[in-house]
Scaffold this active site. Structure first.
Site, PDB file in Angstrom:
ATOM      1  N   GLU A   1      -7.455  -7.162   0.469  1.00  0.00           N
ATOM      2  CA  GLU A   1      -6.473  -7.916  -0.077  1.00  0.00           C
ATOM      3  C   GLU A   1      -6.535  -9.498   0.385  1.00  0.00           C
ATOM      4  O   GLU A   1      -6.480 -10.401  -0.235  1.00  0.00           O
ATOM      5  CB  GLU A   1      -5.037  -7.385   0.251  1.00  0.00           C
ATOM      6  CG  GLU A   1      -4.678  -6.347  -0.515  1.00  0.00           C
ATOM      7  CD  GLU A   1      -3.160  -5.535  -0.161  1.00  0.00           C
ATOM      8  OE1 GLU A   1      -2.667  -6.644   0.050  1.00  0.00           O
ATOM      9  OE2 GLU A   1      -2.870  -4.613  -0.170  1.00  0.00           O
TER      10      GLU A   1
ATOM     11  N   HIS B   1      -1.626  -6.163  -5.814  1.00  0.00           N
ATOM     12  CA  HIS B   1      -0.875  -4.559  -5.772  1.00  0.00           C
ATOM     13  C   HIS B   1      -2.121  -3.849  -4.911  1.00  0.00           C
ATOM     14  O   HIS B   1      -3.040  -4.016  -5.481  1.00  0.00           O
ATOM     15  CB  HIS B   1      -0.675  -4.016  -7.439  1.00  0.00           C
ATOM     16  CG  HIS B   1      -0.017  -2.805  -7.498  1.00  0.00           C
ATOM     17  ND1 HIS B   1       1.030  -2.834  -7.155  1.00  0.00           N
ATOM     18  CD2 HIS B   1      -0.736  -1.766  -7.688  1.00  0.00           C
ATOM     19  CE1 HIS B   1       1.380  -1.166  -7.293  1.00  0.00           C
ATOM     20  NE2 HIS B   1       0.301  -0.618  -7.466  1.00  0.00           N
TER      21      HIS B   1
ATOM     22  N   ARG C   1      10.524  -7.063  -5.009  1.00  0.00           N
ATOM     23  CA  ARG C   1      11.538  -7.087  -5.854  1.00  0.00           C
ATOM     24  C   ARG C   1      11.102  -6.886  -7.454  1.00  0.00           C
ATOM     25  O   ARG C   1      10.009  -7.555  -7.562  1.00  0.00           O
ATOM     26  CB  ARG C   1      12.587  -8.194  -5.908  1.00  0.00           C
ATOM     27  CG  ARG C   1      13.608  -7.990  -4.678  1.00  0.00           C
ATOM     28  CD  ARG C   1      14.830  -9.100  -4.971  1.00  0.00           C
ATOM     29  NE  ARG C   1      15.454  -8.585  -6.050  1.00  0.00           N
ATOM     30  CZ  ARG C   1      16.665  -8.218  -6.331  1.00  0.00           C
ATOM     31  NH1 ARG C   1      17.221  -7.520  -5.038  1.00  0.00           N
ATOM     32  NH2 ARG C   1      17.183  -8.093  -7.201  1.00  0.00           N
TER      33      ARG C   1
HETATM   34  C1  GRF Z   1       0.529  -5.585   0.355  1.00  0.00           C
HETATM   35  O1  GRF Z   1      -0.191  -4.253   0.450  1.00  0.00           O
HETATM   36  C2  GRF Z   1       0.588  -5.775  -1.107  1.00  0.00           C
HETATM   37  O2  GRF Z   1      -0.309  -5.410  -1.678  1.00  0.00           O
HETATM   38  C3  GRF Z   1       1.918  -5.339  -1.490  1.00  0.00           C
HETATM   39  O3  GRF Z   1       2.675  -5.682  -0.436  1.00  0.00           O
HETATM   40  C4  GRF Z   1       1.753  -5.349   0.995  1.00  0.00           C
HETATM   41  C5  GRF Z   1       2.512  -6.693   1.553  1.00  0.00           C
HETATM   42  O4  GRF Z   1       1.677  -6.752   2.652  1.00  0.00           O
HETATM   43  N1  GRF Z   1       2.334  -5.968  -2.597  1.00  0.00           N
HETATM   44  P1  GRF Z   1       1.808  -8.144   3.566  1.00  0.00           P
HETATM   45  O5  GRF Z   1       3.575  -8.395   3.660  1.00  0.00           O
HETATM   46  O6  GRF Z   1       1.287  -9.498   2.898  1.00  0.00           O
HETATM   47  O7  GRF Z   1       1.451  -7.917   5.010  1.00  0.00           O
END
Ligand code: GRF
Length: 217
Positions: A179, A114, A96
């Protein structure tokens, strides 16, 4: 700060919560000195809420469905988060857009991850767009959240090479693995008081961060 002196964080999720899991694992492994005070979702069916339950973390849904007024939703969300008096809010796949009042209320205390090398590809479908643009390199960015969508000061970036046989799914998978490394690392820097945001700029150890910290896979 919590009674234990740890930075208190609330994590906001909308989906699978694999980044949330990376925080939980890093805390358990003693690599992230953070108290995960609560997990909040705008969707009751977000798997991230189950991950929180399994880890014994308070969790709740502040449902966005049926709340037409964006500001009203933001107020409900802010009130739910305020209940936990967090030092830090970690947006982890929270789908959101948060409005001005929400962002100002928690100014300098909200991080997001992101899935692109910002400022490239803000918004959605980042992996597909990176492939369509013929990028040789792609990745993810941890940044402070400001009013500008995916536009706040960057803290760190993780890079992955794009392979000739990549599709959106394969690229997303490799970026997600990065990430899970860079987000707990950035959260740890915040928890240690080393990363801060002032006047729209990120600072590391009180010095302006001229470029994001860089991680390559
Ligand atoms: C990730 O790719 C993050 O960069 C984006 O949404 C995705 C979330 O993945 N904002 P998760 O729910 O943490 O597996």
């Amino acid at each position: 700060m919590s009674n234990s002196g740890r930075c208190r964080a609330v994590v906001a999720v909308s989906g699978g919560g694999s980044n949330l899991q990376a925080f939980i694992d890093a805390v358990d492994a003693g690599q992230l000195h953070l108290e995960l005070a609560a997990v909040v979702s705008n969707r009751a069916d977000a798997y991230g809420l189950q991950r929180a339950s399994a880890a014994g973390i308070d969790n709740l849904c502040v449902a966005s469905r049926g709340v037409r007024d964006r500001d009203e939703y933001d107020r409900q969300l802010a009130a739910a988060i305020d209940h936990y008096a967090p030092d830090l809010i970690l947006l982890a796949g929270f789908m959101r857009i948060l409005g001005k009042d929400f962002v100002e209320h928690f100014a300098g205390r909200i991080l997001n991850i992101h899935p692109s090398l910002l400022p490239k590809f803000p918004g959605l479908d980042t992996h597909e767009r990176a492939l369509a643009a013929g990028e040789k390199e792609h990745g993810c960015t941890v940044h402070f959240v400001t009013e500008q969508l995916d536009g706040g000061p960057a803290i760190s970036q993780g890079r992955v090479p794009v392979r000739v046989d990549d599709d959106g799914a394969s690229l997303a998978q490799r970026v997600l693995a990065v990430e899970h490394k860079i987000y707990p690392h950035a959260a740890a820097l915040f928890a240690a008081g080393r990363i801060r945001c002032r006047d729209g700029k990120a600072y590391l150890d009180s010095k302006p961060l001229e470029k994001p910290l860089n991680f390559s896979s």
